[in-house]
Scaffold this active site. Structure first.
Site, short mmCIF file in Angstrom:
data_model
loop_
_atom_site.label_atom_id
_atom_site.label_comp_id
_atom_site.label_asym_id
_atom_site.label_seq_id
_atom_site.Cartn_x
_atom_site.Cartn_y
_atom_site.Cartn_z
N THR A 48 1.39 -7.37 6.53
CA THR A 48 2.40 -6.49 7.13
C THR A 48 2.68 -6.82 8.59
O THR A 48 1.89 -7.45 9.29
CB THR A 48 2.05 -4.99 7.04
OG1 THR A 48 0.83 -4.72 7.72
CG2 THR A 48 1.93 -4.53 5.61
N LEU A 98 4.80 -9.41 3.70
CA LEU A 98 4.68 -10.47 2.69
C LEU A 98 3.38 -10.30 1.91
O LEU A 98 3.11 -11.04 0.97
CB LEU A 98 4.67 -11.85 3.35
CG LEU A 98 5.98 -12.41 3.88
CD1 LEU A 98 5.74 -13.74 4.56
CD2 LEU A 98 6.99 -12.57 2.76
N ASN A 99 2.57 -9.35 2.32
CA ASN A 99 1.24 -9.04 1.81
C ASN A 99 0.21 -10.00 2.42
O ASN A 99 -0.05 -9.89 3.61
CB ASN A 99 1.19 -9.06 0.28
CG ASN A 99 0.08 -8.17 -0.25
OD1 ASN A 99 -0.35 -7.22 0.42
ND2 ASN A 99 -0.41 -8.45 -1.44
N GLY A 119 -1.69 -4.28 8.95
CA GLY A 119 -3.10 -4.45 8.61
C GLY A 119 -3.47 -4.04 7.20
O GLY A 119 -4.64 -3.79 6.93
N GLY A 120 -2.48 -3.93 6.30
CA GLY A 120 -2.79 -3.63 4.91
C GLY A 120 -3.53 -2.32 4.73
O GLY A 120 -3.17 -1.29 5.32
#
Length: 465
Positions: free
Chosen positions: A269, A288-289, A357-358
């Site tokens: 992210t 983009l993951n 940071g997912g």
């Protein structure tokens, strides 16, 4: 206020497995459709004028930053094994270094077409055709028809009261906002006078564990009824009940917090916060993951493609089954941890925040808000000081310890020792999250003044125009 769900999170076909990279990990990109929808609803500048600077940047190139070079170094083997990635990041067979210039000329040509034709060429025209052909050649199954079927969904944001402000944040399938609200409501039940920082941190970790356990009950509301879970997570009385269960002297194993399902470890992210002179605001998370997404760049368009399929609950981990609320279904959006958030008092914007940071996004956003609004730190210090993280599984507290050009990030040994005494297993980590934070002063001689902080962990700096 409007939340647009169109950020690289579309599903195109039922799959029974998850690929971490490669063409089968790609979901139909939604970012452009979301941006175009927002422009049509609220934009005043011509679309082409908005896209042109991105085209120029891609064509002229940009210098490799410290943070990008670190990511390139970690992905060196992947880059050198892929002709398209190598042509960008290692054009002479050797990685470019920090300070050298990267050019994205194919992407520049694609952006020129998008500037001219809007989103039509991307989802219905030549770009969609080229992307589908490239993905098929690489072993994927997305077709041009999948691009044509993509639709933007507009959802009502979550609204709740905490810290003395009205909080507006992204609804499911984004889970980060609900987690953040629950943690803030739990901690708001405590007083802060004379409380040592290590105790604040222990209570935060405990609240975070409860939020992580509940997170996996959320999913795409077009496919799963998440109303009750969501209302529970933003409930003041529920937060009070959890606060009463927190033991200031010890922590527990992950099962104690009510976890039923294995976690989804979404990644990557990027985030941006924007406030204009009329105090209209944008807080936007895109992804983009994983690093370099699917590790696949379309040869004909220069577009880096995501691996968002991995954000569905497909595999089990830590002896817990995958969450049914996040199972794969056609046209379903997978669960994410995004938490773009706005704080409002009366009709005035007080704060705009978000993070990259997912799965750790709620950690960053919540800690910055706690630092500023509860612990009364100035905005820069609230973002700058070290952060800690927990993912429920593994049952480990990760704490930052690293050095960048911006300085050193490290906790004092006394704080870490007190956490150890309470049973927390500690491990060192590097910079895992990046937070953007804007505050508006609402009183005093500086009323109306904006204070913006771009996380220095990746060399960020705010900009004003």
């Amino acid at each position: 206020m409007m939340i647009i769900s169109a950020i690289s999170k579309d599903m195109f076909l039922l799959e029974s497995f998850c690929r971490k990279d490669g063409a089968l990990s790609i979901a139909v990109p939604g970012q452009l459709a979301g941006l175009y929808k927002a422009h049509k609803e609220y934009g005043k500048i011509q679309w082409a004028s908005l896209v042109k600077p991105a085209e120029i940047l891609a064509r002229r190139g940009f210098n490799i930053s410290e943070a990008l070079f670190q990511k390139m170094t970690k992905a060196k083997a992947i880059i050198l094994a892929n002709n398209e990635l190598q042509s960008i990041f290692a054009p002479r067979g050797k990685l470019l270094i920090e300070g050298q210039t990267i050019h994205l000329r194919k992407l520049a040509d694609t952006l020129a077409a998008i500037a001219k034709d809007g989103m039509n060429s991307f989802y219905n025209g030549v770009i969609a055709r080229s992307l589908a052909e490239d993905i098929k050649k690489a072993g994927g199954i997305i077709t041009k028809a999948d691009f044509e079927k993509y639709r933007v969904i507009t959802r009502k944001p979550i609204g709740a009261r905490a810290l003395g402000y009205d909080i507006v944040t992204a609804p499911p399938p984004a889970a980060g906002g609900a987690m953040m609200i629950l943690i803030l409501k739990i901690l708001s039940n405590y007083g802060t006078n004379g409380v040592p920082i290590w105790l604040e941190m222990h209570r935060y970790i405990e609240a975070l564990k409860y939020a992580l356990a509940l997170r996996m009950n959320l999913g795409d509301p077009a496919f799963v009824n998440v109303t009750n879970v969501l209302q529970t997570m933003i409930s003041t009385s529920f937060a009070k009940s959890l606060k009463d269960q927190i033991n200031d002297n010890k922590t527990f194993d992950s099962a104690h917090y009510g976890s039923k399902w294995s976690q989804v470890y979404d990644q990557g992210t990027t985030h941006i916060c924007v406030v204009d002179n009329q105090r209209n605001v944008v807080t936007m998370t895109t992804s983009l993951n994983s690093i370099f997404g699917s590790k696949f760049m379309s040869p004909s368009t220069g577009i880096f493609l995501n691996n968002q399929m991995c954000d569905f609950s497909v595999t089990s981990s830590h002896e817990r089954p995958p969450s049914p609320a996040n199972f794969v279904q056609p046209f379903k959006r997978p669960l994410s941890s995004m938490a773009p958030t706005i704080l409002v008092k009366g009709k005035q914007v007080k704060a705009v925040i978000g993070a990259a940071g997912g799965i750790l996004i709620p950690d960053a956003v919540t800690q910055v808000l706690i630092n500023h609004f509860i612990l009364k730190m100035d905005p820069f210090t609230a973002v700058r000081i070290p952060r800690l993280y927990h993912m429920l599984y593994p049952d480990v507290v990760f704490h930052e310890k690293f050095t960048t050009k911006a300085g050193q990030y490290e906790y004092k040994s006394k704080v870490l020792n007190e956490l150890k005494k309470r049973g927390h297993l500690l491990r060192v980590c590097s910079s895992w999250t990046i937070c953007q934070f804007v505050i508006q002063k609402l009183s005093g001689p500086d009323s109306g003044q904006l204070v913006a902080v771009s996380d220095p962990r990746k060399g960020g700096a705010p900009a004003g125009y």
